[in-house]
Design a protein around this motif. Structure first.
Motif, PDB file in Angstrom:
ATOM      1  N   UNK A   4      74.101  67.900  85.099  1.00  0.00           N
ATOM      2  CA  UNK A   4      73.878  68.340  83.717  1.00  0.00           C
ATOM      3  C   UNK A   4      72.526  69.029  83.556  1.00  0.00           C
ATOM      4  N   UNK A   5      71.505  68.553  84.253  1.00  0.00           N
ATOM      5  CA  UNK A   5      70.173  69.164  84.131  1.00  0.00           C
ATOM      6  C   UNK A   5      70.182  70.597  84.662  1.00  0.00           C
ATOM      7  N   UNK A   6      70.926  70.833  85.734  1.00  0.00           N
ATOM      8  CA  UNK A   6      71.039  72.186  86.284  1.00  0.00           C
ATOM      9  C   UNK A   6      71.966  73.026  85.406  1.00  0.00           C
ATOM     10  N   UNK A   7      73.116  72.475  85.024  1.00  0.00           N
ATOM     11  CA  UNK A   7      74.095  73.191  84.209  1.00  0.00           C
ATOM     12  C   UNK A   7      73.496  73.637  82.878  1.00  0.00           C
ATOM     13  N   UNK A   8      72.693  72.776  82.256  1.00  0.00           N
ATOM     14  CA  UNK A   8      72.070  73.089  80.968  1.00  0.00           C
ATOM     15  C   UNK A   8      70.809  73.943  81.128  1.00  0.00           C
ATOM     16  N   UNK A   9      70.502  74.330  82.347  1.00  0.00           N
ATOM     17  CA  UNK A   9      69.348  75.165  82.701  1.00  0.00           C
ATOM     18  C   UNK A   9      68.037  74.518  82.240  1.00  0.00           C
ATOM     19  N   UNK A  10      67.973  73.195  82.366  1.00  0.00           N
ATOM     20  CA  UNK A  10      66.745  72.470  82.075  1.00  0.00           C
ATOM     21  C   UNK A  10      65.895  72.316  83.334  1.00  0.00           C
ATOM     22  N   UNK A  11      66.566  72.370  84.499  1.00  0.00           N
ATOM     23  CA  UNK A  11      65.884  72.245  85.785  1.00  0.00           C
ATOM     24  C   UNK A  11      66.599  73.091  86.824  1.00  0.00           C
ATOM     25  N   UNK A  12      65.866  73.439  87.848  1.00  0.00           N
ATOM     26  CA  UNK A  12      66.459  74.129  88.999  1.00  0.00           C
ATOM     27  C   UNK A  12      67.002  73.083  89.969  1.00  0.00           C
ATOM     28  N   UNK A  13      67.734  73.566  90.943  1.00  0.00           N
ATOM     29  CA  UNK A  13      68.243  72.638  91.968  1.00  0.00           C
ATOM     30  C   UNK A  13      67.093  71.951  92.697  1.00  0.00           C
ATOM     31  N   UNK A  14      66.041  72.696  93.006  1.00  0.00           N
ATOM     32  CA  UNK A  14      64.915  72.092  93.735  1.00  0.00           C
ATOM     33  C   UNK A  14      64.213  71.030  92.893  1.00  0.00           C
ATOM     34  N   UNK A  15      64.176  71.206  91.585  1.00  0.00           N
ATOM     35  CA  UNK A  15      63.535  70.217  90.712  1.00  0.00           C
ATOM     36  C   UNK A  15      64.345  68.921  90.638  1.00  0.00           C
ATOM     37  N   UNK A  16      65.678  69.020  90.605  1.00  0.00           N
ATOM     38  CA  UNK A  16      66.479  67.790  90.580  1.00  0.00           C
ATOM     39  C   UNK A  16      66.527  67.146  91.962  1.00  0.00           C
ATOM     40  N   UNK A  17      66.475  67.945  93.008  1.00  0.00           N
ATOM     41  CA  UNK A  17      66.427  67.372  94.363  1.00  0.00           C
ATOM     42  C   UNK A  17      65.114  66.617  94.553  1.00  0.00           C
ATOM     43  N   UNK A  18      64.014  67.209  94.119  1.00  0.00           N
ATOM     44  CA  UNK A  18      62.710  66.545  94.240  1.00  0.00           C
ATOM     45  C   UNK A  18      62.674  65.269  93.410  1.00  0.00           C
ATOM     46  N   UNK A  19      63.198  65.318  92.190  1.00  0.00           N
ATOM     47  CA  UNK A  19      63.243  64.121  91.353  1.00  0.00           C
ATOM     48  C   UNK A  19      64.100  63.032  91.967  1.00  0.00           C
ATOM     49  N   UNK A  20      65.260  63.416  92.483  1.00  0.00           N
ATOM     50  CA  UNK A  20      66.143  62.442  93.127  1.00  0.00           C
ATOM     51  C   UNK A  20      65.488  61.823  94.352  1.00  0.00           C
ATOM     52  N   UNK A  21      64.836  62.647  95.152  1.00  0.00           N
ATOM     53  CA  UNK A  21      64.175  62.139  96.362  1.00  0.00           C
ATOM     54  C   UNK A  21      63.076  61.145  96.003  1.00  0.00           C
ATOM     55  N   UNK A  22      62.288  61.461  94.991  1.00  0.00           N
ATOM     56  CA  UNK A  22      61.219  60.542  94.587  1.00  0.00           C
ATOM     57  C   UNK A  22      61.809  59.252  94.003  1.00  0.00           C
ATOM     58  N   UNK A  23      62.898  59.357  93.253  1.00  0.00           N
ATOM     59  CA  UNK A  23      63.566  58.164  92.723  1.00  0.00           C
ATOM     60  C   UNK A  23      64.111  57.277  93.825  1.00  0.00           C
ATOM     61  N   UNK A  24      64.715  57.891  94.839  1.00  0.00           N
ATOM     62  CA  UNK A  24      65.226  57.115  95.978  1.00  0.00           C
ATOM     63  C   UNK A  24      64.093  56.465  96.760  1.00  0.00           C
TER      64      UNK A  24
END
Length: 178
Positions: free
Chosen positions: A143-163
């Motif tokens: 949803x963050x990418x689809x709604x153009x709130x974040x790029x793929x790299x931004x959600x990948x970085x966020x996910x990696x830090x969360x993990x």
């Protein structure tokens, strides 16, 4: 909402003082940050409650850090859980790390929180819950990418830090719960 669900899950399973622990931590780590974002938007300090402009996030991170530190200190006074203790330290660390990253890159907090919550909630009850929590995480990042709130790299970085935060919590506090 995911932060609150994660904090409640963690405390209910590991802390005999979970009502006090969850009340304090949910207010400090979830309610106050949401309220800060809304007030910043209402006062024109942010364009929207998601604070999509990373240059508007500095004030948000500063206020949330104060709330998180005070909430962590209050939580540490009542908790009897190593898991909750570790969660407090991780919450403070994440605010500092994310604020630092934000100076040059707009990391997705939604992705970070959804990844962290997916793992922690499943670890609290049963690893089978990943069958439910992982799709929620996937939906959030999509949803963050689809709604153009974040790029793929931004959600990948966020996910990696969360993990990474989830791994630190799981192994820092002892043997994984589930």
């Amino acid at each position: 909402m995911l932060i609150a669900a994660m904090l409640v899950s963690l405390a209910v399973v590991t802390d005999p003082n979970w009502p006090a622990t969850t009340a304090i931590s949910v207010i400090a780590f979830a309610v106050v940050p949401q309220a800060v974002a809304v007030v910043m938007t209402m006062r024109g300090r942010a364009t929207d409650k998601f604070i999509v402009n990373r240059h508007q996030r500095h004030l948000f991170y500063g206020i949330v850090l104060v709330s998180t530190v005070l909430g962590a200190l209050a939580t540490l006074l009542v908790t009897q859980s190593a898991w909750v203790t570790w969660a407090c330290f991780i919450a403070i660390s994440l605010i500092v790390v994310v604020a630092g990253i934000n100076a040059f890159f707009k990391i997705s907090l939604h992705a970070l929180i959804s990844a962290l919550a997916a793992v922690v909630i499943a670890s609290a009850f049963s690893w089978w819950l990943l069958l439910l929590t992982a799709p929620v995480w996937a939906l959030v990042i999509w949803s963050r990418v689809y709604l153009v709130q974040h790029s793929r790299s931004e959600v990948i970085a966020g996910s990696a830090l969360g993990l990474l935060a989830a791994i630190v919590l799981l192994f820092g506090a002892g043997v994984p719960m589930a």
